[in-house]
Design an enzyme around this catalytic site. Structure first.
Site, PDB file in Angstrom:
ATOM      1  CE1 TYR A 279      -2.350   3.456   1.872  1.00  0.00           C
ATOM      2  CE2 TYR A 279      -3.976   2.209   0.613  1.00  0.00           C
ATOM      3  CZ  TYR A 279      -3.585   3.376   1.242  1.00  0.00           C
ATOM      4  OH  TYR A 279      -4.418   4.469   1.229  1.00  0.00           O
ATOM      5  CG  ASP A 280       2.952   2.132   3.574  1.00  0.00           C
ATOM      6  OD1 ASP A 280       3.507   1.594   4.546  1.00  0.00           O
ATOM      7  OD2 ASP A 280       1.760   2.569   3.591  1.00  0.00           O
TER       8      ASP A 280
ATOM      9  CE  LYS B  49     -26.661   6.949  23.637  1.00  0.00           C
ATOM     10  NZ  LYS B  49     -25.393   7.614  24.024  1.00  0.00           N
TER      11      LYS B  49
HETATM   12  N1  LIG Z   1     -24.101   6.563  19.583  1.00  0.00           N
HETATM   13  C1  LIG Z   1     -24.739   5.748  18.723  1.00  0.00           C
HETATM   14  O1  LIG Z   1     -24.250   4.669  18.413  1.00  0.00           O
HETATM   15  C2  LIG Z   1     -26.057   6.186  18.165  1.00  0.00           C
HETATM   16  C3  LIG Z   1     -26.554   7.450  18.439  1.00  0.00           C
HETATM   17  N2  LIG Z   1     -27.750   7.849  17.932  1.00  0.00           N
HETATM   18  C4  LIG Z   1     -28.448   7.001  17.147  1.00  0.00           C
HETATM   19  O2  LIG Z   1     -29.646   7.342  16.618  1.00  0.00           O
HETATM   20  C5  LIG Z   1     -30.261   8.562  17.045  1.00  0.00           C
HETATM   21  C6  LIG Z   1     -29.803   9.734  16.228  1.00  0.00           C
HETATM   22  C7  LIG Z   1     -31.020  10.613  16.070  1.00  0.00           C
HETATM   23  C8  LIG Z   1     -32.229   9.840  16.499  1.00  0.00           C
HETATM   24  C9  LIG Z   1     -31.759   8.442  16.803  1.00  0.00           C
HETATM   25  N3  LIG Z   1     -28.008   5.768  16.838  1.00  0.00           N
HETATM   26  C10 LIG Z   1     -26.826   5.330  17.329  1.00  0.00           C
HETATM   27  N4  LIG Z   1     -26.394   4.072  17.021  1.00  0.00           N
END
Ligand SMILES: NC(=O)c1cnc(OC2CCCC2)nc1N
Length: 326
Positions: free
Chosen positions: A37-38, A115
């Site tokens: 790649y490099d 999340k």
């Molecule tokens: N931090 C996350 O992974 C995450 C944050 N937000 C959302 O959706 C919100 C965004 C606006 C309405 C639903 N999804 C995620 N996976």
């Protein structure tokens, strides 16, 4: 090499290096060793220097901009970046499910997503080209951090379809990079970051893109700002589309046909979260159908069609450093 050969070689190298970059940073399945790649990147840099007329803004050589910014300019989000309401226990989730069913009836599916504990960013593409990236800010106005986002290798500089759209995601710093960065900071006797989220935020707020580039940041996409344009009918379909366009999405997402299945997923990841290479601070549960999302609408700042189950704050053992008796 004559001019016309140079032109085709530049195009060939740009395509090749973009593909290799995608395989490595999005699929996590490199097909060539780094040294290959490099070598090719070095050849492309030389050809673009010799023939600047063939240089394009989406070339793999353009990820780290030249100048250090004085400040970040402001960006108005076309569609507001909403924030999520929180749930802290099973009953909160059951109440959410009841509210949803009351509003749109019993034919619903949810999609659960990890999340990611980073910071929300928005990316705008015009005819397939990455043109601007911004922080969430207050949801309506954010900061233009385009130069820093371009250094995130998993962000495509050009989509494989000439779509104009706005996508949303969470920028984060992998735990291993966070630990390495803090080790280097402590060696330089600088204050370490408290957690990967702060490290990611601090890195994206650097005015010098070379510093951002050195921080090994990454990004998971989770939303299309204007869904209509892409024809997606569900959140899960939207995520599959983001993947097809070349974006990195989180593969742990799961369709759930009932709140029982949602609770199972929450339970599973409460146990397993430590195995992940990045921090998560909960689970996001979304009504999958986009038309039902429309029907449910939003409050002033949060969607009625989504909720964040937050993990209980971990036992934070603060190690009190031996305070040097000065
Ligand atoms: N931090 C996350 O992974 C995450 C944050 N937000 C959302 O959706 C919100 C965004 C606006 C309405 C639903 N999804 C995620 N996976």
């Amino acid at each position: 090499m004559d001019r016309s050969n140079a032109e085709s070689r530049v195009k060939e190298l740009q395509e090749l290096l973009s593909r290799y970059n995608y395989e490595y940073h999005v699929l996590d399945k490199p097909s060539v060793p780094d040294v290959e790649y490099d070598k090719l990147l070095h050849e492309l840099k030389q050809l673009e220097e010799e023939y600047p007329e063939f240089l394009t803004p989406d070339s793999p050589t353009q990820r780290i901009g030249g100048s250090v910014l004085e400040q970040f300019s402001k960006v108005n989000h076309k569609t507001p970046m909403l924030s999520l309401g929180n749930a802290f226990n099973e009953q909160d989730l059951r109440d959410f499910d009841k509210r949803v069913r009351k509003a749109v009836g019993d034919k619903i599916s949810y999609i659960c997503e990890l999340k990611i504990d980073g910071l929300a960013v928005s990316l705008r593409y015009e005819k397939g080209l990455f043109v601007q990236g911004a922080t969430r800010g207050d949801g309506s106005v954010g900061e233009d951090i385009t130069a820093n986002l371009k250094t995130i290798r998993s962000i495509p500089l050009r989509l494989n379809k000439p779509f104009s759209l706005e996508v949303r995601g969470e920028a984060f710093m992998p735990r291993s990079s966070f630990l390495q960065l803090n080790k280097e900071k402590e060696e330089r006797e600088e204050l370490p970051f408290a957690n990967p989220r702060n490290a990611a935020a601090g890195s994206l707020r650097q005015l010098d893109p070379r510093i951002a580039s050195s921080r090994n940041l990454d990004l998971f996409l989770y939303g299309i700002g204007e869904l209509g344009e892409t024809g997606a009918e569900t959140q899960s379909g939207g995520l599959d589309l983001l993947s097809e366009l070349g974006f990195k999405t989180n593969k742990e997402r799961r369709k759930c046909e009932s709140i029982e299945e949602v609770l199972q997923y929450v339970e599973e990841w409460t146990e397993k979260r430590a195995e992940l290479e990045y921090d998560i601070d909960g689970i996001v549960i979304k009504v999958d159908s986009l038309s039902q999302q429309e029907e449910l609408g939003t409050t002033v700042k949060s969607p009625r069609w989504a909720i964040a189950f937050k993990f209980p704050a971990e036992e934070v053992v603060t190690v009190i450093r031996d305070i040097e008796l000065s």
